[in-house]
Enzyme design. Structure first.
Site, PDB file in Angstrom:
ATOM      1  N   ARG A  16       0.823  -1.214   0.000  1.00 32.25           N
ATOM      2  CA  ARG A  16       0.000   0.000   0.000  1.00 32.25           C
ATOM      3  C   ARG A  16       0.861   1.269   0.000  1.00 32.25           C
ATOM      4  O   ARG A  16       0.335   2.383  -0.006  1.00 32.25           O
ATOM      5  CB  ARG A  16      -0.951  -0.015   1.186  1.00 32.25           C
ATOM      6  N   SER A  17       2.168   1.106  -0.015  1.00 32.54           N
ATOM      7  CA  SER A  17       3.038   2.292  -0.014  1.00 32.54           C
ATOM      8  C   SER A  17       2.808   3.209  -1.219  1.00 32.54           C
ATOM      9  O   SER A  17       2.834   4.433  -1.068  1.00 32.54           O
ATOM     10  CB  SER A  17       4.502   1.867   0.060  1.00 32.54           C
ATOM     11  N   LYS A  66      14.802  -6.713   3.383  1.00 36.86           N
ATOM     12  CA  LYS A  66      15.183  -5.728   4.408  1.00 36.86           C
ATOM     13  C   LYS A  66      16.544  -6.005   5.044  1.00 36.86           C
ATOM     14  O   LYS A  66      17.278  -5.077   5.365  1.00 36.86           O
ATOM     15  CB  LYS A  66      14.113  -5.677   5.492  1.00 36.86           C
ATOM     16  N   ASN A  87      14.510  -0.204   5.698  1.00 37.03           N
ATOM     17  CA  ASN A  87      13.269  -0.151   4.913  1.00 37.03           C
ATOM     18  C   ASN A  87      13.203   1.088   4.035  1.00 37.03           C
ATOM     19  O   ASN A  87      12.290   1.234   3.243  1.00 37.03           O
ATOM     20  CB  ASN A  87      12.026  -0.238   5.826  1.00 37.03           C
ATOM     21  N   ASP A 102      10.761   1.985  10.780  1.00 38.70           N
ATOM     22  CA  ASP A 102       9.670   1.269  11.453  1.00 38.70           C
ATOM     23  C   ASP A 102       9.555   1.667  12.925  1.00 38.70           C
ATOM     24  O   ASP A 102       8.447   1.816  13.451  1.00 38.70           O
ATOM     25  CB  ASP A 102       9.866  -0.255  11.357  1.00 38.70           C
ATOM     26  N   GLY A 131      11.279  -9.711  12.840  1.00 35.58           N
ATOM     27  CA  GLY A 131      11.820  -8.415  12.427  1.00 35.58           C
ATOM     28  C   GLY A 131      11.034  -7.249  13.002  1.00 35.58           C
ATOM     29  O   GLY A 131      11.615  -6.256  13.449  1.00 35.58           O
ATOM     30  N   ALA A 132       9.717  -7.366  13.015  1.00 32.31           N
ATOM     31  CA  ALA A 132       8.890  -6.273  13.531  1.00 32.31           C
ATOM     32  C   ALA A 132       9.097  -6.121  15.034  1.00 32.31           C
ATOM     33  O   ALA A 132       9.156  -5.001  15.554  1.00 32.31           O
ATOM     34  CB  ALA A 132       7.424  -6.538  13.210  1.00 32.31           C
TER      35      ALA A 132
END
Ligand code: ATR
Length: 277
Positions: A16-17, A66, A87, A102, A131-132
């Site tokens: 959605r970027s 990433k 990112n 992020d 990662g998040a």
């Protein structure tokens, strides 16, 4: 000259970027573009050569690139190095730079929607250790959170992340997660569990204290089952869409020279896109 930017990933069709950056480009009347490009892992070095050759100003990097992108750059920010992933990248004076936005996106959204969220907060409980989780743990550590507890299905991964980022992170067993809910002032689902098409997140909120902030990085659906349950128990809920919007701000500012705003209209546009998905 049109400034060309990109988001690369594999797959990339659902990113959605482009909608976010496209909205800002339109709003500011800028001569720029932002396109989705599918880059297979074996083609990543070739794509980086195209950036170096001047074809692009910069762009976003998403799964699965990433981590792999990091050593291909000339300089990376402290956040990117600590998180072990980039990112956002850009070219400047013939050199390639990388950042990880992020963590800033996570904090930016909390700051904007839940002012004063840090007041009186001591303990964060993070579900997941991927990662998040690493970006969010880094973000919370950077704000001086006293205790950051990781509960992950795979025990070793949580211990490894706690070891890499150090105190105040601590790893606890997956089976302890429901009891830990009662100790947390902030709970974050950093996994994709609960996302449309994924299994639900098995987290019992029976011990949730009223006023605890519950943040889900999942944004499809906009209000996950976790958030619905948290709200019913008096939790303060924070959805994942805002993190996506806020992480995009530094990149746009870097590439196009204008600091864009996360407005209700932009959010509404993304919400319509998600509801139509
Ligand atoms: P990301 O980089 O987006 O965070 P990731 O690195 O694949 O993605 O991490 C996914 C996270 O979701 C991990 O913490 C993973 O737990 P494991 O380390 O045990 O694999 C977690 N996860 C994925 N599926 C899960 C499930 N069915 N139950 C519990 N945790 C799950």
């Amino acid at each position: 000259m049109t400034l060309r930017c990109f988001v690369i990933g594999h797959p990339i069709a659902h990113s959605r970027s482009p909608l976010i950056h496209g909205t800002w480009l339109e709003q500011h009347g800028l001569d720029g573009s932002y396109e989705r490009i599918d880059v297979a892992p074996s083609d990543l070095p070739g794509f980086v050569a195209r950036i170096r050759a001047g074809e692009f100003t910069g762009g976003n990097v998403t799964v699965p690139h990433k981590e792999a992108m990091l050593p291909l750059l000339d300089e990376v920010s402290e956040a990117a190095r600590a998180i072990g992933a980039v990112n956002t990248i850009w070219r400047e004076n013939g050199r390639l730079y990388g950042d990880n936005t992020d963590a800033a996106g996570f904090l930016g959204h909390l700051d904007a929607t839940t002012p004063g969220w840090q007041d009186g907060i001591r303990t964060a409980l993070l579900i997941g250790a991927g990662g998040a989780a690493r970006a969010i743990a880094y973000a919370l550590k950077s704000r001086g959170m006293a205790r950051i507890i990781l509960a992950n299905r795979g025990r070793e991964r949580a211990h490894e992340l706690a070891r890499v980022l150090g105190a105040p992170l601590q790893a606890r067993d997956w089976d302890e997660r429901d009891a830990l809910v009662g100790e947390a002032d902030l709970i974050v689902n950093t996994t994709s569990l609960g996302m449309k098409g994924q299994p639900p997140l098995a987290l019992d909120l029976a011990h949730l204290r009223s006023g605890t902030i519950v943040d889900d990085i999942v944004y499809v659906p906009l209000k996950t089952a976790l958030l619905t349950q948290a709200e019913a128990r008096g939790g303060v809920i924070v959805d994942g869409l805002g993190m996506l919007l806020h992480q995009a701000v530094p990149g746009f500012a870097r590439w196009f020279g204008v600091v864009p705003s996360v407005t209700p209209a932009l959010r509404a546009r993304l919400e319509r896109d998600i509801l139509g998905a």
